[in-house]
Design an enzyme around this catalytic site. Structure first.
Site, PDB file in Angstrom:
ATOM      1  N   ARG A  74       0.857  -1.197   0.000  1.00 37.79           N
ATOM      2  CA  ARG A  74       0.000   0.000   0.000  1.00 37.79           C
ATOM      3  C   ARG A  74       0.887   1.239   0.000  1.00 37.79           C
ATOM      4  O   ARG A  74       0.964   1.972   0.975  1.00 37.79           O
ATOM      5  CB  ARG A  74      -0.931  -0.007   1.214  1.00 37.79           C
ATOM      6  CG  ARG A  74      -1.665  -1.316   1.488  1.00 37.79           C
ATOM      7  CD  ARG A  74      -2.565  -1.802   0.395  1.00 37.79           C
ATOM      8  NE  ARG A  74      -3.820  -1.127   0.224  1.00 37.79           N
ATOM      9  CZ  ARG A  74      -4.921  -1.344   0.937  1.00 37.79           C
ATOM     10  NH1 ARG A  74      -4.908  -2.212   1.915  1.00 37.79           N
ATOM     11  NH2 ARG A  74      -6.044  -0.710   0.662  1.00 37.79           N
TER      12      ARG A  74
ATOM     13  N   GLN B 277       0.070   2.375  -6.053  1.00 38.75           N
ATOM     14  CA  GLN B 277      -1.350   2.714  -5.987  1.00 38.75           C
ATOM     15  C   GLN B 277      -2.161   2.235  -7.200  1.00 38.75           C
ATOM     16  O   GLN B 277      -3.270   1.744  -7.047  1.00 38.75           O
ATOM     17  CB  GLN B 277      -1.506   4.227  -5.870  1.00 38.75           C
ATOM     18  CG  GLN B 277      -2.260   4.613  -4.633  1.00 38.75           C
ATOM     19  CD  GLN B 277      -2.126   6.082  -4.300  1.00 38.75           C
ATOM     20  OE1 GLN B 277      -1.451   6.833  -4.987  1.00 38.75           O
ATOM     21  NE2 GLN B 277      -2.790   6.488  -3.240  1.00 38.75           N
TER      22      GLN B 277
ATOM     23  N   ASP C 109      -3.187  -1.416  -6.920  1.00 35.64           N
ATOM     24  CA  ASP C 109      -3.723  -1.817  -5.624  1.00 35.64           C
ATOM     25  C   ASP C 109      -5.163  -2.323  -5.733  1.00 35.64           C
ATOM     26  O   ASP C 109      -6.117  -1.556  -5.642  1.00 35.64           O
ATOM     27  CB  ASP C 109      -3.613  -0.593  -4.694  1.00 35.64           C
ATOM     28  CG  ASP C 109      -4.078  -0.878  -3.279  1.00 35.64           C
ATOM     29  OD1 ASP C 109      -4.564  -2.000  -3.027  1.00 35.64           O
ATOM     30  OD2 ASP C 109      -3.970   0.022  -2.439  1.00 35.64           O
TER      31      ASP C 109
ATOM     32  N   SER D 175      -7.594  -1.679  -2.708  1.00 36.72           N
ATOM     33  CA  SER D 175      -8.253  -0.364  -2.686  1.00 36.72           C
ATOM     34  C   SER D 175      -9.334  -0.269  -3.751  1.00 36.72           C
ATOM     35  O   SER D 175     -10.451   0.167  -3.473  1.00 36.72           O
ATOM     36  CB  SER D 175      -7.235   0.760  -2.927  1.00 36.72           C
ATOM     37  OG  SER D 175      -6.442   0.916  -1.791  1.00 36.72           O
TER      38      SER D 175
END
Ligand code: NAD
Length: 381
Positions: free
Chosen positions: A122, A127, A130, A133
Site C-alpha cells: 500500500r 497505488q 492496488d 483499494s
C-alpha cells in the site's frame, strides 16, 4: 510475450482479470493476448470485443491454461485449475494466501510462480496496482445501495405536499477505503452520516466528505507505521464500544468495514447494541467474510436480529462486475507492465512490489506469514 486470460469458474465471480481496453493497450506493446471464450460475458465484455481489441479467443480450457507465459484471473485457483497449470508456469490472481494456505502449498509443489494481487504494497508507487483499494471502493459504494434498498425509509430529506420526511441516519464504522466510499455514497443519497474509526488520522477525510467524525480519546497508538489499524487494548475496546453503542442506537443504517490485517475482524456491534436499534434498521457488514463486525452476522446471508436485519454480503465487488473488472484490469495491466519491462519477464526481487506480490517461486513459499499459516494448517490437520 503471451498473456492468457482465464474464465472464472467460481460461482458468483462475475469479474474478469483483463478487459478489452487494457488488452488493446498491451497488444500495442507487441504482446499477444489469448482470452478464454466467455471470460468477459458476466462483465459485458464479449468475445467479439476482445477480438476487436486484437486478442485471440480460445474455446478449449485446457489449451488456454497451457498457452500463456503468464495466466491471469481474478479469483484464487481451485485445485482443478492448479492441475491445469504447466509445472513451472507463472500465474497471477487474488490468492487469499492467509485464508487458503493449502492452495499456496499446492502452487509451490507445482513450482508455479504465483503472484497474489492482494499482496501489492500500500505505497504511493503501487497505488495503480492496488486491487484491495479499487475493489474496497466498489464494496463501500454497493453496501450503501443495498442498505438503501432494504431500509423501509427514504435516505434524503424530502419536503412534499404530503409532509416533510426526515433524512435517514447512517453510521459508518471503519473509515478506510471502503468506509470513505460508503460515506460519499450515503451523502450523495442525502443521508445524515456519522463515522467512527479507531485511527484518528482519518478525521479530516471523513469531515471533507460531509460526515461527522465521532471521536474517542484513547491512551495508546491505534495505527501501525504503515497506517493500518492495530489490535487495541481491552480498555480502548471498552471505551470505543461505549461510543459505538450510543451512535448505533440512533442510526437507521449501520455499515461496518473494520478490519485489522491478518486477524479476524473485530466484533464492534454487539447483540445488545442491535437490541437498542429501531425495528426495521439495517446493518451491512462488509467484514462478514473475515468473521464479521456485527455479532450474529452470517457471511452470505441476511439475518434478522431483534427486528433489525444484518446483511453480510460475499464478494460485493463482483456485483458491480463491469466497473470492478475495469479497475481490477487496470491494476493487473500496470503490474504486468512492471513485471515485463522489455518484452521479457523480469522477476526482480529487489523491487519491493514484485518481492511482496510473489508468493511462490521455484518450489518455495516466499512469504513468511504465509509459511506460518501453512505450518499452522499442518499442525491442526
Ligand atoms: P482495512 O480494510 O484493513 O480496514 C478498514 C478500516 O477499519 C480502517 O480504516 C481501520 O482503521 C478500521 N478499523 C480497524 N479496526 C477498527 C476498530 N476496532 N474500530 C474502528 N475502526 C477500525 O483498511 P483499508 O481501507 O484497506 O486501508 C486503511 C488505510 O491504509 C487507509 O486509510 C490508508 O491510510 C492506507 N492505505 C494506503 C494506500 C496507499 O498509500 N497506496 C492504499 C490503501 C490504503
Amino acid at each position: 510475450m503471451k498473456i492468457a486470460v482465464a474464465r472464472e469458474s467460481v460461482l458468483g465471480e462475475h469479474r474478469v482479470a483483463l478487459t478489452p481496453d487494457q488488452v488493446s493497450r498491451l497488444i500495442k506493446k507487441g504482446w499477444e493476448i489469448v482470452v478464454e471464450s466467455g471470460a468477459g460475458n458476466n462483465s459485458l465484455s464479449t468475445d467479439d470485443a476482445y477480438q476487436q481489441a486484437g486478442a485471440a479467443i480460445e474455446g478449449d480450457r485446457q489449451t488456454l491454461w497451457q498457452s500463456g507465459d503468464i495466466l491471469v484471473k481474478v479469483a484464487p485457483p481451485t485445485a482443478e485449475e492448479i492441475d491445469l497449470m504447466p509445472e513451472g508456469s507463472m500465474f497471477a490472481s487474488l490468492l487469499n494466501p492467509l485464508g487458503q494456505p493449502e492452495v499456496i502449498q499446492q502452487l509451490a509443489n507445482k513450482k508455479i510462480t504465483a503472484l497474489g494481487m492482494e499482496l501489492i504494497p500500500r505505497t504511493s508507487r503501487a497505488q495503480s496496482m492496488d486491487v484491495l483499494s479499487s475493489q474496497a471502493g466498489v464494496a463501500g459504494y454497493k453496501a450503501v445501495l443495498m442498505a438503501a434498498a432494504a431500509l423501509p425509509k427514504f435516505f434524503p430529506m424530502l419536503t412534499t405536499a404530503a409532509g416533510t420526511i426526515r433524512p435517514a441516519k447512517v453510521f459508518i464504522i471503519g473509515a478506510g477505503v471502503a468506509g470513505l466510499q460508503a460515506i460519499a455514497t450515503a451523502r450523495r443519497l442525502g443521508a445524515i452520516v456519522e463515522a467512527f474509526d479507531i485511527r484518528p488520522a482519518v478525521k479530516e477525510e471523513v469531515q471533507s466528505l460531509g460526515a461527522k467524525f465521532v471521536e474517542v480519546e484513547l491512551n495508546e497508538e491505534t495505527a501501525t507505521a504503515g497506517g493500518y489499524a492495530k489490535e487495541v487494548s481491552e480498555d480502548s475496546k471498552k471505551k470505543s464500544q461505549e461510543l459505538i453503542a450510543k451512535h448505533v442506537a440512533t442510526a437507521d443504517v449501520v455499515i461496518t468495514t473494520a478490519q485489522v490485517p491478518g486477524r479476524r475482524a473485530p466484533v464492534l456491534v454487539t447483540d445488545a447494541m442491535i437490541a437498542e436499534m429501531n425495528p426495521g434498521s439495517i446493518l451491512v457488514d462488509l467484514a462478514g467474510e473475515q468473521g464479521g463486525n456485527c455479532e450474529g452476522c452470517v457471511a452470505g446471508r441476511e439475518t434478522q436480529v431483534h427486528g433489525a436485519t444484518i446483511i453480510a454480503p460475499i464478494n460485493l465487488p463482483s456485483t458491480v462486475s463491469v466497473h470492478a473488472s475495469q479497475m481490477f484490469s487496470k491494476n493487473m495491466s500496470t503490474l504486468l507492465q512492471l513485471l515485463i519491462p522489455e518484452n521479457e519477464i523480469n522477476l526482480d526481487f529487489e523491487d519491493d512490489i514484485i518481492d511482496s506480490v510473489c508468493v511462490t517461486h521455484a518450489g518455495e513459499v516466499r512469504n513468511e506469514r504465509v509459511k506460518g499459516a501453512i505450518a499452522q494448517t499442518a499442525v491442526t490437520a
